[in-house]
Design a protein around this motif. Structure first.
Motif, PDB file in Angstrom:
ATOM      1  N   ALA A 146     -10.718 -29.651  45.846  1.00 49.19           N
ATOM      2  CA  ALA A 146      -9.778 -29.082  44.880  1.00 49.19           C
ATOM      3  C   ALA A 146     -10.510 -28.439  43.710  1.00 49.19           C
ATOM      4  O   ALA A 146     -10.102 -27.404  43.193  1.00 49.19           O
ATOM      5  CB  ALA A 146      -8.823 -30.160  44.379  1.00 49.19           C
ATOM      6  N   VAL A 188     -12.185 -25.023  44.854  1.00 48.15           N
ATOM      7  CA  VAL A 188     -11.337 -23.939  45.344  1.00 48.15           C
ATOM      8  C   VAL A 188     -11.301 -22.825  44.315  1.00 48.15           C
ATOM      9  O   VAL A 188     -11.108 -23.063  43.128  1.00 48.15           O
ATOM     10  CB  VAL A 188      -9.905 -24.453  45.645  1.00 48.15           C
ATOM     11  CG1 VAL A 188      -8.930 -23.298  45.775  1.00 48.15           C
ATOM     12  CG2 VAL A 188      -9.884 -25.298  46.890  1.00 48.15           C
ATOM     13  N   LEU A 208      -4.641 -31.972  42.886  1.00 56.15           N
ATOM     14  CA  LEU A 208      -3.880 -31.183  43.855  1.00 56.15           C
ATOM     15  C   LEU A 208      -2.757 -30.411  43.159  1.00 56.15           C
ATOM     16  O   LEU A 208      -2.435 -29.292  43.562  1.00 56.15           O
ATOM     17  CB  LEU A 208      -3.322 -32.085  44.950  1.00 56.15           C
ATOM     18  CG  LEU A 208      -4.379 -32.739  45.852  1.00 56.15           C
ATOM     19  CD1 LEU A 208      -3.731 -33.736  46.802  1.00 56.15           C
ATOM     20  CD2 LEU A 208      -5.159 -31.688  46.623  1.00 56.15           C
ATOM     21  N   ALA A 209      -2.171 -31.009  42.120  1.00 57.58           N
ATOM     22  CA  ALA A 209      -1.120 -30.315  41.364  1.00 57.58           C
ATOM     23  C   ALA A 209      -1.670 -29.051  40.710  1.00 57.58           C
ATOM     24  O   ALA A 209      -0.998 -28.022  40.657  1.00 57.58           O
ATOM     25  CB  ALA A 209      -0.523 -31.248  40.317  1.00 57.58           C
ATOM     26  N   LYS A 210      -2.894 -29.131  40.230  1.00 53.24           N
ATOM     27  CA  LYS A 210      -3.523 -27.963  39.595  1.00 53.24           C
ATOM     28  C   LYS A 210      -3.799 -26.872  40.618  1.00 53.24           C
ATOM     29  O   LYS A 210      -3.504 -25.695  40.391  1.00 53.24           O
ATOM     30  CB  LYS A 210      -4.809 -28.388  38.890  1.00 53.24           C
ATOM     31  CG  LYS A 210      -5.498 -27.261  38.164  1.00 53.24           C
ATOM     32  CD  LYS A 210      -6.724 -27.736  37.433  1.00 53.24           C
ATOM     33  CE  LYS A 210      -7.376 -26.581  36.692  1.00 53.24           C
ATOM     34  NZ  LYS A 210      -8.590 -27.003  35.995  1.00 53.24           N
ATOM     35  N   VAL A 211      -4.375 -27.258  41.759  1.00 54.23           N
ATOM     36  CA  VAL A 211      -4.743 -26.280  42.789  1.00 54.23           C
ATOM     37  C   VAL A 211      -3.506 -25.618  43.383  1.00 54.23           C
ATOM     38  O   VAL A 211      -3.500 -24.407  43.634  1.00 54.23           O
ATOM     39  CB  VAL A 211      -5.584 -26.957  43.890  1.00 54.23           C
ATOM     40  CG1 VAL A 211      -5.763 -26.052  45.093  1.00 54.23           C
ATOM     41  CG2 VAL A 211      -6.931 -27.364  43.337  1.00 54.23           C
ATOM     42  N   THR A 212      -2.462 -26.401  43.605  1.00 49.41           N
ATOM     43  CA  THR A 212      -1.250 -25.859  44.246  1.00 49.41           C
ATOM     44  C   THR A 212      -0.281 -25.252  43.239  1.00 49.41           C
ATOM     45  O   THR A 212       0.780 -24.770  43.628  1.00 49.41           O
ATOM     46  CB  THR A 212      -0.526 -26.953  45.049  1.00 49.41           C
ATOM     47  OG1 THR A 212      -0.127 -27.989  44.150  1.00 49.41           O
ATOM     48  CG2 THR A 212      -1.397 -27.503  46.151  1.00 49.41           C
ATOM     49  N   GLN A 213      -0.650 -25.310  41.940  1.00 50.52           N
ATOM     50  CA  GLN A 213       0.200 -24.800  40.871  1.00 50.52           C
ATOM     51  C   GLN A 213       1.600 -25.410  40.945  1.00 50.52           C
ATOM     52  O   GLN A 213       2.621 -24.722  40.909  1.00 50.52           O
ATOM     53  CB  GLN A 213       0.261 -23.276  40.905  1.00 50.52           C
ATOM     54  CG  GLN A 213      -1.094 -22.646  40.696  1.00 50.52           C
ATOM     55  CD  GLN A 213      -1.096 -21.146  40.839  1.00 50.52           C
ATOM     56  OE1 GLN A 213      -0.128 -20.547  41.276  1.00 50.52           O
ATOM     57  NE2 GLN A 213      -2.205 -20.524  40.471  1.00 50.52           N
ATOM     58  N   ALA A 214       1.634 -26.730  41.064  1.00 52.87           N
ATOM     59  CA  ALA A 214       2.892 -27.473  41.138  1.00 52.87           C
ATOM     60  C   ALA A 214       3.660 -27.335  39.829  1.00 52.87           C
ATOM     61  O   ALA A 214       3.068 -27.096  38.776  1.00 52.87           O
ATOM     62  CB  ALA A 214       2.597 -28.947  41.425  1.00 52.87           C
ATOM     63  N   THR A 235     -11.403 -34.824  48.820  1.00 54.57           N
ATOM     64  CA  THR A 235     -10.230 -34.024  48.421  1.00 54.57           C
ATOM     65  C   THR A 235     -10.401 -33.481  47.013  1.00 54.57           C
ATOM     66  O   THR A 235     -10.134 -32.304  46.753  1.00 54.57           O
ATOM     67  CB  THR A 235      -8.953 -34.896  48.503  1.00 54.57           C
ATOM     68  OG1 THR A 235      -8.808 -35.394  49.828  1.00 54.57           O
ATOM     69  CG2 THR A 235      -7.720 -34.103  48.116  1.00 54.57           C
TER      70      THR A 235
END
Length: 195
Positions: A188, A191, A44-50, A184
């Motif tokens: 991810a 996406v 999720l950090a990768k997808v959301t560019q955290a 999830t």
């Protein structure tokens, strides 16, 4: 046929020392629960560019898993002279500190209520120390029987903090959460991929 009086005696106590480990059901459930809660985070950090890099997050979560495994590697060792809570040598004292008491030091076993309404028990010593009785070990009834034999303290009302069915329910919910995690992670990873 006549039976000798020796046949009617209570079974002998097991030979000491004995080691009691945390119940495998509890260990499995808590480790899987940790995995279920944390595995999707790097994806999720990768997808959301955290702002936290996924690789750094994965390393931190891996270290957390090692710390949890260390905490769950607790052993209660009962000998003829005392009781000890110990951890493997690879677990640094910084993470978990064990303790030991001689049977002669223990004066009583006192219950204390938890915030969730359960009861935990503490060994009280002549020096005024209080040491928590480990309650999530496999063979808990045998452990408290040995404590009663060695100290003379009545342990008939001492029960485990959690019943196995509670961990079975948590395990079932954790497996369901792992299925959601798989969905999830799959989402991810797909996406941004061309259709």
């Amino acid at each position: 046929m006549a039976t000798s009086s020796a046949e009617w005696q209570s079974p002998p106590l097991p030979e000491l020392p004995q080691a009691f480990r945390i119940s495998p059901l509890i260990r499995l459930t808590l480790l899987l629960f940790y995995v279920a809660l944390t595995v999707p985070l790097p994806f999720l950090a990768k997808v959301t560019q955290a702002p936290v890099p996924p690789s750094a997050l994965a390393v931190a979560l891996g270290l957390g898993a090692i710390a949890l495994y260390a905490a769950l590697s607790e052993r209660v060792i009962v000998t003829n002279t005392g009781i000890q809570v110990a951890y493997p040598r690879w677990v640094p004292d910084l993470l978990r500190k064990g303790w030991s008491l001689d049977w002669s030091e223990i004066t009583s076993l006192k219950p204390r209520s938890t915030g969730q309404g359960g009861l935990v028990y503490y060994f009280l010593t002549q020096a005024g120390e209080a040491k928590l009785l480990p309650m999530r070990v496999a063979g808990f009834a045998r452990l408290v029987s040995l404590v009663q034999t060695k100290t003379g303290i009545d342990t008939t009302d001492v029960r485990p903090l959690s019943q196995p069915w509670m961990y079975l329910i948590l395990l079932g919910l954790t497996l369901l959460l792992l299925l959601i995690d798989a969905w999830t992670i799959w989402t991810a990873l797909t996406v941004g991929m061309p259709a």
